[in-house]
Design an enzyme around this catalytic site. Structure first.
Site: not given
Length: 317
Positions: A132, A135-136
């Protein structure tokens, strides 16, 4: 018999459980093999509102679970083997729990990211390996990144990650990409994106301080190479967890549950879907939680309607 059974415990399922429990509907939540969903494999979550300093993924899920339990939600662990939505009450067969009955069902079983299945990959999910970018990506500011994949998702992730990374190398096992032309063009026009096509990923290489790159095989020469990187993002798609439904719920060609637009209603009245299992676009914890709220409210409204006695039927008899 339960008023509502929630299948799945990611942000969507747990949010639904909180709302249902607060409405005094005493939901039963079926936890699968990975209670808490994909966030339990994430380290720090920095984009979930309400946590200015971030929160660990497992802690966020644990807090949601405790919040649902506080209002009366029940949790049981088991693997859903089959469902029968042909008539009410709906029947759910759970390994170790037998057949459970419910007036309404909320499906929040999520979608599982596809992985490469190579050494060093699973051991380092959340520690340099991710599926992701949203997300990261932030954690790789100024660092080198490898993105694996050849479809639209890989092109999009590669372009997005250039906001943070010093460079992004896109690795694909074929010479030609599956991505649409416009997505390829956007990635190719980005000066931070490098290409390593016709390379087969072999292993996530680990150094003393973590991920140091992706070992690949050059399919033209057969030689093994190391693509140096601090992070490896796998972008080869997701698989919605809908096999257990046995075709009773309408899905799209890729297996995602189809809901009526703007609602969580499926083709079966009384059965609702929320979270990534019905989301082909956003797939974020906060968007999943939002649809979990919607599913709980849709189920509550459905139950209120079903409890209205139709006196005309009684009089006819």
């Amino acid at each position: 018999m339960y008023k509502t059974i929630v299948i799945g415990t990611g942000p969507a399922g747990l949010t639904a459980a909180i709302y249902l429990a607060r409405a005094n509907l005493s939901p039963l939540v079926i936890e699968g093999l990975q209670p808490g969903g994909q966030l339990t494999t994430t380290t720090e979550v920095e984009n979930f509102p309400g946590f200015p300093d971030g929160i660990l993924g497992p802690d966020l899920m644990d807090n949601m679970r405790k919040q649902a339990e506080r209002f009366g939600a029940q949790f049981k662990n088991g693997w859903v083997e089959a469902v029968d939505f042909s008539q009410r009450p709906f029947k759910i067969t759970v390994d170790g729990l037998g057949v459970l009955e419910a007036e309404t069902v909320i499906i929040s079983t999520g979608a599982s990211a596809r992985y490469l299945g190579i050494p060093g990959e699973q051991d380092n999910v959340g520690r340099g390996v991710s599926t992701c970018a949203t997300c990261d990506g932030f954690f790789f500011r100024g660092k080198k990144i490898v993105v694996v994949g050849g479809g639209d998702s890989a092109m999009e992730e590669a372009s997005f990650l250039t906001r943070f990374a010093s460079s992004v190398t896109l690795v694909h096992r074929r010479s030609e990409l599956r991505a649409s032309k416009i997505m390829q063009d956007r990635a190719r026009e980005n000066s931070k994106v490098a290409w390593a096509l016709n390379r087969t990923p072999l292993e996530v290489a680990i150094g003393d301080t973590g991920v140091k790159g992706l070992k690949v095989r050059n399919n033209e020469t057969g030689a093994e190479e190391l693509v140096e990187a601090d992070g490896v993002f796998v972008a080869i798609g997701h698989t919605p967890n809908t096999a257990f439904l046995g075709g009773q719920i309408t899905t799209d060609a890729n297996g995602y549950i189809v809901v009526n637009p703007g609602t969580t209603e499926t083709n079966i009245p009384g059965v609702f879907a929320c979270g990534d299992v019905q989301d082909t676009r956003y797939r974020q914890a906060i968007s999943a939680a939002g649809t979990g709220c919607m599913a709980a409210m849709d189920a509550e409204k459905y139950l209120e309607g079903s409890m209205v006695h139709d006196w005309s039927e009684t009089l006819d008899k």
